[in-house]
Design an enzyme around this catalytic site. Structure first.
Site, mmCIF file in Angstrom:
data_model
loop_
_atom_site.group_PDB
_atom_site.id
_atom_site.type_symbol
_atom_site.label_atom_id
_atom_site.label_comp_id
_atom_site.label_asym_id
_atom_site.label_seq_id
_atom_site.Cartn_x
_atom_site.Cartn_y
_atom_site.Cartn_z
ATOM 1 N N SER A 144 -35.891 -21.470 14.097
ATOM 2 C CA SER A 144 -34.651 -21.279 14.836
ATOM 3 C C SER A 144 -34.193 -19.842 14.632
ATOM 4 O O SER A 144 -33.987 -19.412 13.494
ATOM 5 C CB SER A 144 -33.601 -22.265 14.325
ATOM 6 O OG SER A 144 -32.350 -22.018 14.915
ATOM 7 N N LYS A 170 -37.228 -21.401 18.798
ATOM 8 C CA LYS A 170 -35.936 -21.803 19.369
ATOM 9 C C LYS A 170 -35.000 -20.628 19.216
ATOM 10 O O LYS A 170 -34.931 -20.039 18.135
ATOM 11 C CB LYS A 170 -35.419 -23.041 18.636
ATOM 12 C CG LYS A 170 -33.909 -23.229 18.592
ATOM 13 C CD LYS A 170 -33.534 -24.573 17.986
ATOM 14 C CE LYS A 170 -32.215 -24.527 17.236
ATOM 15 N NZ LYS A 170 -31.893 -25.835 16.603
ATOM 16 N N ASP A 197 -30.767 -23.230 22.109
ATOM 17 C CA ASP A 197 -29.714 -24.054 21.500
ATOM 18 C C ASP A 197 -28.364 -23.368 21.697
ATOM 19 O O ASP A 197 -28.154 -22.254 21.216
ATOM 20 C CB ASP A 197 -29.997 -24.238 19.997
ATOM 21 C CG ASP A 197 -29.018 -25.186 19.317
ATOM 22 O OD1 ASP A 197 -28.122 -25.731 19.998
ATOM 23 O OD2 ASP A 197 -29.148 -25.385 18.090
ATOM 24 N N ASP A 247 -27.768 -32.617 19.935
ATOM 25 C CA ASP A 247 -27.729 -32.422 18.484
ATOM 26 C C ASP A 247 -26.355 -32.925 18.015
ATOM 27 O O ASP A 247 -26.217 -34.099 17.624
ATOM 28 C CB ASP A 247 -27.945 -30.919 18.179
ATOM 29 C CG ASP A 247 -27.753 -30.536 16.718
ATOM 30 O OD1 ASP A 247 -27.404 -31.394 15.900
ATOM 31 O OD2 ASP A 247 -27.948 -29.339 16.364
ATOM 32 N N LYS A 271 -31.028 -35.024 12.646
ATOM 33 C CA LYS A 271 -30.632 -34.364 11.393
ATOM 34 C C LYS A 271 -30.031 -35.437 10.514
ATOM 35 O O LYS A 271 -29.038 -36.069 10.887
ATOM 36 C CB LYS A 271 -29.570 -33.295 11.643
ATOM 37 C CG LYS A 271 -30.051 -32.020 12.297
ATOM 38 C CD LYS A 271 -28.901 -31.041 12.425
ATOM 39 C CE LYS A 271 -29.348 -29.806 13.200
ATOM 40 N NZ LYS A 271 -28.199 -28.943 13.537
ATOM 41 N N GLY A 299 -32.515 -28.778 11.490
ATOM 42 C CA GLY A 299 -32.279 -28.262 10.151
ATOM 43 C C GLY A 299 -30.855 -27.772 10.012
ATOM 44 O O GLY A 299 -30.149 -27.573 11.003
HETATM 45 O O1 OSB Z 1 -27.631 -26.316 15.743
HETATM 46 O O2 OSB Z 1 -29.546 -26.700 14.953
HETATM 47 C C1 OSB Z 1 -28.432 -26.205 14.837
HETATM 48 C C2 OSB Z 1 -28.259 -24.230 11.581
HETATM 49 C C3 OSB Z 1 -26.978 -24.556 11.155
HETATM 50 C C4 OSB Z 1 -26.194 -25.356 11.936
HETATM 51 C C5 OSB Z 1 -26.672 -25.849 13.153
HETATM 52 C C6 OSB Z 1 -27.965 -25.553 13.566
HETATM 53 C C7 OSB Z 1 -28.746 -24.688 12.782
HETATM 54 C C8 OSB Z 1 -30.074 -24.223 13.166
HETATM 55 C C9 OSB Z 1 -31.005 -23.793 12.049
HETATM 56 O O3 OSB Z 1 -30.426 -24.098 14.303
HETATM 57 C C10 OSB Z 1 -32.022 -24.824 11.789
HETATM 58 C C11 OSB Z 1 -32.764 -24.576 10.489
HETATM 59 O O4 OSB Z 1 -32.322 -25.042 9.423
HETATM 60 O O5 OSB Z 1 -33.803 -23.920 10.537
HETATM 61 MG MG MG Z 2 -28.589 -27.456 17.234
#
Ligand code: OSB
Ligand code: MG
Length: 377
Positions: A144, A170, A197, A247, A271, A299
């Protein structure tokens, strides 16, 4: 689905909570803010059968969801820990029922449940993957990528991750930082597996902009609209060729079922923290699998504790898309575990040791601890 065998009961004697401040290797920018230091809570369950570790994935501020670190800290110490410690013996499968009277606070509950799962499985010498129903030894790893200064910087950053071997990219988007960014990546890298995202940054009024993304053949668009906007997501989904993936909106297996029935989501980001624990995450997986809806593991910038657990979850059969389970060094120069998740040929190994299969590094843990509390029976 074969139901995994229940875990052992443990006698819970205490719960230790720590707030950690872990510096990120680079600031992580999303539509809701920029983080340079990950504030997170780790939980250590002390039981007569041994200890277990969990992670509460809240952030310092309630910008992704209504939960935040000090709120989780308060609800655990005031309500959740006493309710658990009141029980003589407890199996991990009992935790959600014991905590059900307390509304919400899913991330806090998930972290406590994970510590109990780890303690129980360690006492049996059993790995989390086996317990949850994993069918793979390794999982494909996506990354991400936060919002960068401009499209050129984004191309640079993404190029680095592709060189490292990540099999899916992403990118975070927000209004005004979407179409040009996506176009730059397609120009630079061609048909790589790519998704975006928005973290709730758009409304239905932005449908024309979001429709422009259709020409990039994205795997999905994640959470374009608000957490509560299921009907709007269903309407948007009918206007887009790109699959909508929820999400923030999916808070339970029942919620996933409803969102799918409404046509609000064609793919689901799972998640464990967001849905109240790894056991509920498996139930989300089961619901989606039954409806032929692909899932992937999201994540929350996890430490080595949550990252190991995510790798196990992502090895379940319905996780047919690469998730955000990247190597620890994508976020942290130094993890709090001795055996951080690493990238091998674009994949991450599912831990096989007892429980989460990790060993905490007590020296690093102490160095990044900024608050600590121990509650005993
Ligand atoms: O929206 O997926 C999300 C991190 C913190 C809060 C929300 C999100 C995210 C990420 C990172 O996109 C995902 C990761 O831990 O690699
Ligand atoms: Mg997300």
């Amino acid at each position: 689905m074969p139901t995994a065998q229940a875990a052992a009961r443990v006698d819970l004697e205490g719960l230790e909570l720590r707030v950690l401040h872990l510096p990120l290797v680079a600031p992580f920018a999303t539509s809701f803010g920029t983080e340079s230091v990950r504030e997170v809570v780790v939980v250590r369950a002390l039981t007569a059968q041994g200890e277990g570790w969990g992670e509460i994935v809240t952030a310092e501020a309630p910008l992704y969801s209504s939960e935040y670190t000090r709120g989780a800290w308060d609800v655990v110490l005031r309500w959740l820990a006493p309710a658990l410690l009141d029980r003589a013996a407890l199996a991990p499968e009992d935790v959600s029922a014991v905590l059900a009277p307390f509304k919400g606070h899913r991330m806090a509950k998930a972290g406590l449940e994970l510590a109990l799962i780890d303690a129980a499985l360690r006492s049996e010498g059993r790995a989390l993957g086996e317990y949850l129903g994993a069918v793979r030894e390794t999982i494909p790893s996506g990354v991400s990528v936060g919002i960068q200064a401009d499209p050129a910087a984004l191309v640079d950053t993404v190029g680095g991750y592709l060189d490292e071997g990540y099999v899916r990219i992403k990118i975070k988007i927000k209004p005004g930082r979407d179409v040009a960014e996506t176009a730059a990546l397609r120009d630079a890298f061609g048909a790589i597996p790519l998704q975006v995202d928005a973290n709730s940054a758009y409304t239905l009024d932005d449908a024309d902009t979001l429709r422009e993304l259709d020409r990039f053949d994205l795997l999905l668009i994640e959470q374009p609209l608000g957490e509560d906007d299921l009907v709007d997501h269903a309407q948007l989904a009918r206007m887009l060729r790109t699959p909508v993936c929820l999400d923030e909106s999916i808070l339970s297996a029942k919620g996933a079922e409803d969102a799918i029935a409404l046509g609000a989501t064609r793919v689901v980001n799972v998640k464990a923290g967001r849905v109240g624990g790894y056991l509920e995450a498996v139930r989300v997986h089961d619901v989606c699998r039954g409806a032929d809806v692909p899932v992937w593991c999201g994540g929350m910038l996890e430490t080595g504790i949550g990252r190991a657990a995510n790798a196990a979850l992502a090895a379940l059969p319905g996780f047919t898309l690469p998730g955000d389970v990247s190597a620890s060094d994508r976020f942290y120069a130094r993890d709090i575990v001795r055996d951080p998740i690493v990238l091998e040929d674009g994949h991450v190994r599912v831990p096989t040791g007892p429980g989460l299969g990790i060993e905490i590094d007590p020296v690093v843990l102490d160095e990044v601890t900024v608050a600590r509390e121990l509650v005993r029976r």
